[in-house]
Design a protein around this motif. Structure first.
Motif, PDB file in Angstrom:
ATOM      1  N   GLU A 195      -4.442 -13.998   1.715  1.00 64.66           N
ATOM      2  CA  GLU A 195      -4.774 -12.755   1.016  1.00 64.66           C
ATOM      3  C   GLU A 195      -6.093 -13.007   0.273  1.00 64.66           C
ATOM      4  O   GLU A 195      -6.180 -13.911  -0.581  1.00 64.66           O
ATOM      5  N   PHE A 226      -0.099 -15.101  -3.656  1.00 68.31           N
ATOM      6  CA  PHE A 226      -0.838 -14.059  -4.365  1.00 68.31           C
ATOM      7  C   PHE A 226       0.019 -13.345  -5.413  1.00 68.31           C
ATOM      8  O   PHE A 226      -0.374 -13.217  -6.574  1.00 68.31           O
ATOM      9  N   GLY A 272      -6.234  -6.514  -0.910  1.00 67.57           N
ATOM     10  CA  GLY A 272      -6.327  -7.046   0.442  1.00 67.57           C
ATOM     11  C   GLY A 272      -5.351  -6.356   1.372  1.00 67.57           C
ATOM     12  O   GLY A 272      -4.676  -5.392   0.984  1.00 67.57           O
ATOM     13  N   GLY A 275      -2.440  -7.201   2.541  1.00 67.88           N
ATOM     14  CA  GLY A 275      -1.002  -7.288   2.303  1.00 67.88           C
ATOM     15  C   GLY A 275      -0.230  -7.453   3.584  1.00 67.88           C
ATOM     16  O   GLY A 275      -0.411  -8.427   4.323  1.00 67.88           O
ATOM     17  N   THR A 276       0.629  -6.482   3.888  1.00 72.32           N
ATOM     18  CA  THR A 276       1.431  -6.544   5.109  1.00 72.32           C
ATOM     19  C   THR A 276       0.650  -6.177   6.364  1.00 72.32           C
ATOM     20  O   THR A 276       1.219  -6.152   7.454  1.00 72.32           O
ATOM     21  N   THR A 319       1.879  -6.424  -3.220  1.00 71.67           N
ATOM     22  CA  THR A 319       0.483  -6.867  -3.300  1.00 71.67           C
ATOM     23  C   THR A 319      -0.377  -5.811  -4.002  1.00 71.67           C
ATOM     24  O   THR A 319      -1.389  -6.143  -4.632  1.00 71.67           O
ATOM     25  N   SER A 363      -3.558 -18.553  -0.599  1.00 72.13           N
ATOM     26  CA  SER A 363      -3.103 -17.604   0.403  1.00 72.13           C
ATOM     27  C   SER A 363      -4.267 -17.067   1.224  1.00 72.13           C
ATOM     28  O   SER A 363      -5.424 -17.063   0.787  1.00 72.13           O
ATOM     29  N   HIS A 366      -6.651 -14.071  -3.527  1.00 72.14           N
ATOM     30  CA  HIS A 366      -5.897 -15.154  -4.160  1.00 72.14           C
ATOM     31  C   HIS A 366      -6.836 -16.268  -4.640  1.00 72.14           C
ATOM     32  O   HIS A 366      -6.687 -16.793  -5.751  1.00 72.14           O
ATOM     33  N   ARG A 382       0.241 -16.306   4.366  1.00 66.27           N
ATOM     34  CA  ARG A 382       0.314 -15.134   3.497  1.00 66.27           C
ATOM     35  C   ARG A 382       1.671 -14.449   3.625  1.00 66.27           C
ATOM     36  O   ARG A 382       1.788 -13.232   3.537  1.00 66.27           O
ATOM     37  N   SER A 412       1.486   0.362   2.006  1.00 65.54           N
ATOM     38  CA  SER A 412       2.014  -0.725   2.831  1.00 65.54           C
ATOM     39  C   SER A 412       2.184  -0.276   4.274  1.00 65.54           C
ATOM     40  O   SER A 412       2.406   0.911   4.555  1.00 65.54           O
TER      41      SER A 412
END
Length: 340
Positions: free
Chosen positions: A282, A254, A189, A191-192, A169, A280, A285, A303, A84
């Motif tokens: 992402e 997601f 994907g 994510g953050t 995620t 999303s 999804h 997202r 992350s």
């Protein structure tokens, strides 16, 4: 989290023995819809939403008077693998932001008159790093699913699910890979906001997590036990409880869809009371929704999580119900109906 008297195996029975829709309520909605002051089918999917709502509330006309967004928050040991862009401490900070009314979900719920409740799941005790060991033992997974069932305690008439959890995620991607197959890269994907080498690392972590299952695991609840996070297990429990208590569910993005996918993989009919709020941004999804044959209501490029997409969709569900219940019939309005 409260303990549960339900053994892990009993959740399999709850998934497989879900009650069906109220066909009489659906028939009543269709009969009223035929007499409303509009051409047949003119409100498109809004009409289908009313039928869905009636089917799973078991009443006609259906209504959304007590909607609730339930946000489940948890931490994950897999964040130690650098998956992350943010540290795990952000999960607690965001839970505090929810409590202070400062998050996006607070504003959407306030604007739409939707209740909001945040369920904190042992943030100081993350689940183990799933690339190295199982997330739960059977008792822990059962207790967490039972905790999620508490979202129904206030008797909402529409339950919207959301989540918060740095690293989730990655967990969701591992679940999708184990449930639906393919390659890890198909499901991982940003994510953050990770990219480049960090994204490649995230793919490798998901590969290691699922490789621990040796490709032999076919029981979706066992996959949840070994790979899932607390918020995901709790959301699965909430979806299951809602079905048995005649409460329709709106699924967010997601990560929330990963919780739903566990139940779908065990019994596709177990999600018939669920509406998927949005697709999303992402990337995977859309792939997950397609794997389950689910068509999302909205596509807004969101997202964020937190239940934001679900809350927006809940507004449309409420409008659909009010429109159906409040419109006049041709007879009431003195308008000539269509010729037979």
């Amino acid at each position: 989290m409260a303990d549960t008297a339900l053994p892990f195996d009993d959740f399999r029975d709850l998934v497989n023995l879900v009650p069906g829709p109220d066909e009489a309520a659906v028939a009543a909605v269709r009969a009223r819809d035929r007499d409303l002051t509009k051409p047949a089918g003119a409100l498109g999917r809004m009409e289908a939403i009313v039928e869905w709502l009636a089917a799973w509330q078991g009443k006609a006309p259906p209504a959304v008077d007590r909607p609730l967004v339930a946000v489940f928050a948890a931490n994950h040991g897999v964040t130690a693998q650098g998956v992350s862009a943010f540290p795990a401490s952000v999960t607690r900070a965001m839970v505090e932001n929810f409590a202070a009314g400062g998050a996006a979900i607070n504003q959407i719920c306030a604007a739409s008159d939707i209740g909001l409740k945040v369920f904190e799941l042992a943030l100081d005790h993350p689940t183990p790093d799933i690339s190295l060991e199982d997330a739960f033992d059977e008792a822990g997974c059962a207790a967490t699913m039972a905790f999620g069932m508490e979202a129904l305690a206030g008797q909402p008439d529409l339950l919207c699910l959301g989540e918060m959890g740095i690293g989730n995620t990655t967990v969701a991607a591992a679940l999708f890979l184990a449930l639906f197959g393919g390659e890890a890269a198909d499901w991982v994907g940003p994510g953050t906001g990770v990219g480049g080498a960090a994204l490649a690392n995230k793919v490798a972590v998901v590969e290691r997590a699922v490789a621990r299952l040796d490709g032999r695991l076919s029981d979706p609840l066992e996959i949840l036990r070994r790979l899932g996070g607390r918020e995901i297990a709790a959301m699965a429990g909430a979806i299951l409880a809602a079905r048995h208590q005649k409460v329709p569910v709106v699924v967010d993005g997601f990560v929330t869809t990963a919780a739903a996918a566990v139940l779908w993989a065990a019994n596709p009919a177990a999600l018939d009371h669920c509406l998927f709020a949005h697709v999303s941004a992402e990337p995977a999804h859309a792939r997950a929704l397609a794997a389950m044959g689910k068509v999302p209501l909205l596509d807004l490029g969101m997202r964020l999580g937190e239940g934001t997409g679900a809350a927006l969709a809940a507004g449309l569900v409420r409008i659909a119900a009010k429109t159906h219940a409040g419109m006049a019939t041709f007879t009431q309005a003195g308008v000539a109906g269509k010729l037979d």
